[in-house]
Scaffold this motif. Structure first.
Motif, PDB file in Angstrom:
ATOM      1  N   ASP A   5      57.654  36.594   1.277  1.00 30.00           N
ATOM      2  CA  ASP A   5      56.167  36.576   1.806  1.00 30.00           C
ATOM      3  C   ASP A   5      56.200  35.097   2.877  1.00 30.00           C
ATOM      4  OD1 ASP A   5      55.558  39.211   1.324  1.00 30.00           O
ATOM      5  OD2 ASP A   5      54.452  38.489  -0.294  1.00 30.00           O
ATOM      6  N   HIS A   6      55.816  35.074   3.841  1.00 27.10           N
ATOM      7  CA  HIS A   6      55.528  34.012   4.697  1.00 27.10           C
ATOM      8  C   HIS A   6      54.368  33.401   4.193  1.00 27.10           C
ATOM      9  CE1 HIS A   6      54.081  31.497   8.324  1.00 27.10           C
ATOM     10  NE2 HIS A   6      55.395  31.833   8.567  1.00 27.10           N
ATOM     11  N   PRO A   7      54.307  32.040   4.167  1.00 23.90           N
ATOM     12  CA  PRO A   7      53.220  31.390   3.242  1.00 23.90           C
ATOM     13  C   PRO A   7      51.996  31.773   3.961  1.00 23.90           C
ATOM     14  CG  PRO A   7      55.104  29.854   3.736  1.00 23.90           C
ATOM     15  CD  PRO A   7      55.255  31.177   4.513  1.00 23.90           C
ATOM     16  N   ALA A   8      51.683  32.025   5.111  1.00 20.33           N
ATOM     17  CA  ALA A   8      50.557  32.217   5.773  1.00 20.33           C
ATOM     18  C   ALA A   8      50.339  34.104   6.005  1.00 20.33           C
ATOM     19  CB  ALA A   8      50.356  32.079   7.116  1.00 20.33           C
ATOM     20  N   ALA A   9      51.142  34.762   5.027  1.00 21.57           N
ATOM     21  CA  ALA A   9      51.150  36.102   5.193  1.00 21.57           C
ATOM     22  C   ALA A   9      49.726  36.780   4.964  1.00 21.57           C
ATOM     23  CB  ALA A   9      52.188  36.739   4.195  1.00 21.57           C
ATOM     24  N   ALA A  10      49.576  37.782   5.820  1.00 23.48           N
ATOM     25  CA  ALA A  10      48.167  38.517   5.764  1.00 23.48           C
ATOM     26  C   ALA A  10      48.324  39.678   6.543  1.00 23.48           C
ATOM     27  CB  ALA A  10      46.945  37.546   5.849  1.00 23.48           C
ATOM     28  N   ALA A  11      47.740  40.718   6.052  1.00 28.37           N
ATOM     29  CA  ALA A  11      47.457  41.805   6.847  1.00 28.37           C
ATOM     30  C   ALA A  11      46.291  42.040   7.412  1.00 28.37           C
ATOM     31  CB  ALA A  11      47.911  43.143   5.904  1.00 28.37           C
ATOM     32  N   ASN A  12      46.170  41.803   8.696  1.00 25.93           N
ATOM     33  CA  ASN A  12      44.780  41.967   9.445  1.00 25.93           C
ATOM     34  C   ASN A  12      44.694  43.206  10.275  1.00 25.93           C
ATOM     35  OD1 ASN A  12      44.065  39.280   8.555  1.00 25.93           O
ATOM     36  ND2 ASN A  12      45.472  38.513  10.045  1.00 25.93           N
ATOM     37  N   VAL A  13      45.930  43.852  10.480  1.00 22.67           N
ATOM     38  CA  VAL A  13      45.937  45.147  11.126  1.00 22.67           C
ATOM     39  C   VAL A  13      46.887  46.004  10.496  1.00 22.67           C
ATOM     40  CG1 VAL A  13      46.676  46.164  13.411  1.00 22.67           C
ATOM     41  CG2 VAL A  13      45.668  43.898  13.340  1.00 22.67           C
ATOM     42  N   ALA A  14      46.701  47.056   9.908  1.00 22.64           N
ATOM     43  CA  ALA A  14      47.564  47.938   9.154  1.00 22.64           C
ATOM     44  C   ALA A  14      48.688  48.475  10.228  1.00 22.64           C
ATOM     45  CB  ALA A  14      46.809  49.109   8.795  1.00 22.64           C
ATOM     46  N   ILE A  15      49.947  48.638   9.529  1.00 26.02           N
ATOM     47  CA  ILE A  15      51.007  48.983  10.339  1.00 26.02           C
ATOM     48  C   ILE A  15      51.174  50.860   9.966  1.00 26.02           C
ATOM     49  CG2 ILE A  15      53.570  49.318  10.481  1.00 26.02           C
ATOM     50  CD1 ILE A  15      53.759  46.437   9.397  1.00 26.02           C
ATOM     51  N   GLN A  16      50.905  51.379  11.192  1.00 21.52           N
ATOM     52  CA  GLN A  16      50.719  52.871  11.123  1.00 21.52           C
ATOM     53  C   GLN A  16      51.942  53.414  11.272  1.00 21.52           C
ATOM     54  OE1 GLN A  16      48.005  54.384  10.175  1.00 21.52           O
ATOM     55  NE2 GLN A  16      47.109  52.371  10.086  1.00 21.52           N
ATOM     56  N   SER A  17      52.808  52.827  12.023  1.00 23.76           N
ATOM     57  CA  SER A  17      54.099  53.661  12.352  1.00 23.76           C
ATOM     58  C   SER A  17      55.058  52.383  12.754  1.00 23.76           C
ATOM     59  CB  SER A  17      54.148  54.375  13.733  1.00 23.76           C
ATOM     60  OG  SER A  17      53.692  53.473  14.661  1.00 23.76           O
ATOM     61  N   VAL A  18      56.406  52.811  12.498  1.00 21.62           N
ATOM     62  CA  VAL A  18      57.694  51.890  12.891  1.00 21.62           C
ATOM     63  C   VAL A  18      58.108  52.133  14.192  1.00 21.62           C
ATOM     64  CG1 VAL A  18      59.918  51.215  12.213  1.00 21.62           C
ATOM     65  CG2 VAL A  18      58.122  51.821  10.382  1.00 21.62           C
ATOM     66  N   ILE A  19      58.085  51.111  14.988  1.00 24.13           N
ATOM     67  CA  ILE A  19      58.428  51.377  16.589  1.00 24.13           C
ATOM     68  C   ILE A  19      59.982  51.338  16.488  1.00 24.13           C
ATOM     69  CG2 ILE A  19      58.564  50.359  18.867  1.00 24.13           C
ATOM     70  CD1 ILE A  19      55.690  50.943  17.196  1.00 24.13           C
ATOM     71  N   VAL A  20      60.765  52.370  16.905  1.00 25.21           N
ATOM     72  CA  VAL A  20      62.197  52.406  17.189  1.00 25.21           C
ATOM     73  C   VAL A  20      62.521  52.672  18.659  1.00 25.21           C
ATOM     74  CG1 VAL A  20      62.495  53.153  14.841  1.00 25.21           C
ATOM     75  CG2 VAL A  20      62.109  54.969  16.616  1.00 25.21           C
ATOM     76  N   ARG A  21      63.783  52.614  18.928  1.00 27.87           N
ATOM     77  CA  ARG A  21      64.195  52.988  20.374  1.00 27.87           C
ATOM     78  C   ARG A  21      64.219  54.338  20.585  1.00 27.87           C
ATOM     79  NH1 ARG A  21      66.192  48.242  18.375  1.00 27.87           N
ATOM     80  NH2 ARG A  21      66.200  46.351  19.760  1.00 27.87           N
ATOM     81  N   ALA A  22      63.687  55.096  21.506  1.00 32.37           N
ATOM     82  CA  ALA A  22      63.822  56.551  21.644  1.00 32.37           C
ATOM     83  C   ALA A  22      65.134  57.137  21.471  1.00 32.37           C
ATOM     84  CB  ALA A  22      62.984  57.026  22.881  1.00 32.37           C
ATOM     85  N   ALA A  23      66.012  56.439  21.999  1.00 30.54           N
ATOM     86  CA  ALA A  23      67.424  56.697  22.172  1.00 30.54           C
ATOM     87  C   ALA A  23      68.257  56.808  20.886  1.00 30.54           C
ATOM     88  CB  ALA A  23      68.419  55.986  23.417  1.00 30.54           C
ATOM     89  N   HIS A  24      67.480  55.785  19.806  1.00 30.35           N
ATOM     90  CA  HIS A  24      68.260  55.932  18.663  1.00 30.35           C
ATOM     91  C   HIS A  24      67.865  57.185  17.613  1.00 30.35           C
ATOM     92  CE1 HIS A  24      69.094  51.435  19.354  1.00 30.35           C
ATOM     93  NE2 HIS A  24      69.899  52.427  20.042  1.00 30.35           N
ATOM     94  N   LEU A  25      66.846  57.786  18.088  1.00 33.85           N
ATOM     95  CA  LEU A  25      66.494  58.961  17.091  1.00 33.85           C
ATOM     96  C   LEU A  25      67.584  60.100  17.606  1.00 33.85           C
ATOM     97  CD1 LEU A  25      62.479  59.065  17.710  1.00 33.85           C
ATOM     98  CD2 LEU A  25      63.875  58.952  15.467  1.00 33.85           C
ATOM     99  N   GLY A  26      68.011  60.486  16.609  1.00 27.44           N
ATOM    100  CA  GLY A  26      69.095  61.619  16.758  1.00 27.44           C
ATOM    101  C   GLY A  26      70.393  61.192  17.322  1.00 27.44           C
ATOM    102  N   ALA A  27      70.604  59.833  17.528  1.00 28.05           N
ATOM    103  CA  ALA A  27      71.884  59.398  18.154  1.00 28.05           C
ATOM    104  C   ALA A  27      73.021  59.795  17.358  1.00 28.05           C
ATOM    105  CB  ALA A  27      71.852  57.918  18.169  1.00 28.05           C
TER     106      ALA A  27
END
Length: 184
Positions: A5-27
């Motif tokens: 963990d980064h020394p200043a690690a904190a979660a202020n905004v929840a991660i709802q999804s993982v961003i991926v490149r569209a072309a890589h889905l089903g590549a």
């Protein structure tokens, strides 16, 4: 160590999804999707300063596995041991992945690597590329087809994560914006 963990690690905004490149889905090459998940995960940990506990667990686990395989293909098991410092989180996350994703050949290789560390830790932690045991493990890994390694992982990641596809040219800006929101 790759995972801490980064020394200043904190979660202020929840991660709802993982961003991926569209072309890589089903590549054709499943490793591309795995790379996107790993890039996203590290961006959130490093740029966004998210604690590991707030990263979606499949993303964290898949990223550790991706690093393990890439390190072995780049410089052998000696490189993975050296760069990861055989860290508890690094080794634990790779183990967790192999318990969840069916990749028997890699599971066997990693189990043999762990057995080597348990049976001769002094030699293991001083080993380099000339080590016969590590060389044999490297050769077993190099004989595997990368699609056979990353295909099951990509499927598991798709099943276990909410993926948000974006055009490749927008990926960096979207990920950086999301990371920045957590630090603000």
């Amino acid at each position: 160590m790759y995972f801490f963990d980064h020394p200043a690690a904190a979660a202020n905004v929840a991660i709802q999804s993982v961003i991926v490149r569209a072309a890589h889905l089903g590549a054709d090459d499943p490793e591309w999707l795995c790379t996107d998940v790993a890039d996203f995960t590290f961006s959130m940990m490093q740029l966004g300063r998210y604690p590991m506990a707030d990263i979606p667990q499949p993303a964290l686990i898949g990223t550790a596995f991706k690093i393990y395989v890439n390190e072995v293909y780049n410089g052998g098991h000696a490189q993975f041991i050296g760069n990861s410092e055989w860290g508890v989180d690094d080794v634990g996350l790779v183990s967790a992945c192999l318990k969840r994703v069916e990749i028997p050949e890699v599971n066997g290789i990693f189990a043999d690597l762990q057995a080597y560390e348990r049976t001769d830790p002094k030699k293991f932690h001083k080993a380099d590329w000339r080590d016969d045991v590590l060389d044999a493990l490297d050769k077993r890994m190099y004989a595997l087809d990368r699609k056979a390694i990353f295909g099951p992982l990509a499927k598991w990641l798709q099943d276990g994560l909410t993926l948000f596809p974006v055009p490749a040219e927008n990926w960096h800006s979207v990920v950086h914006e999301l990371a920045g929101r957590n630090r603000d």
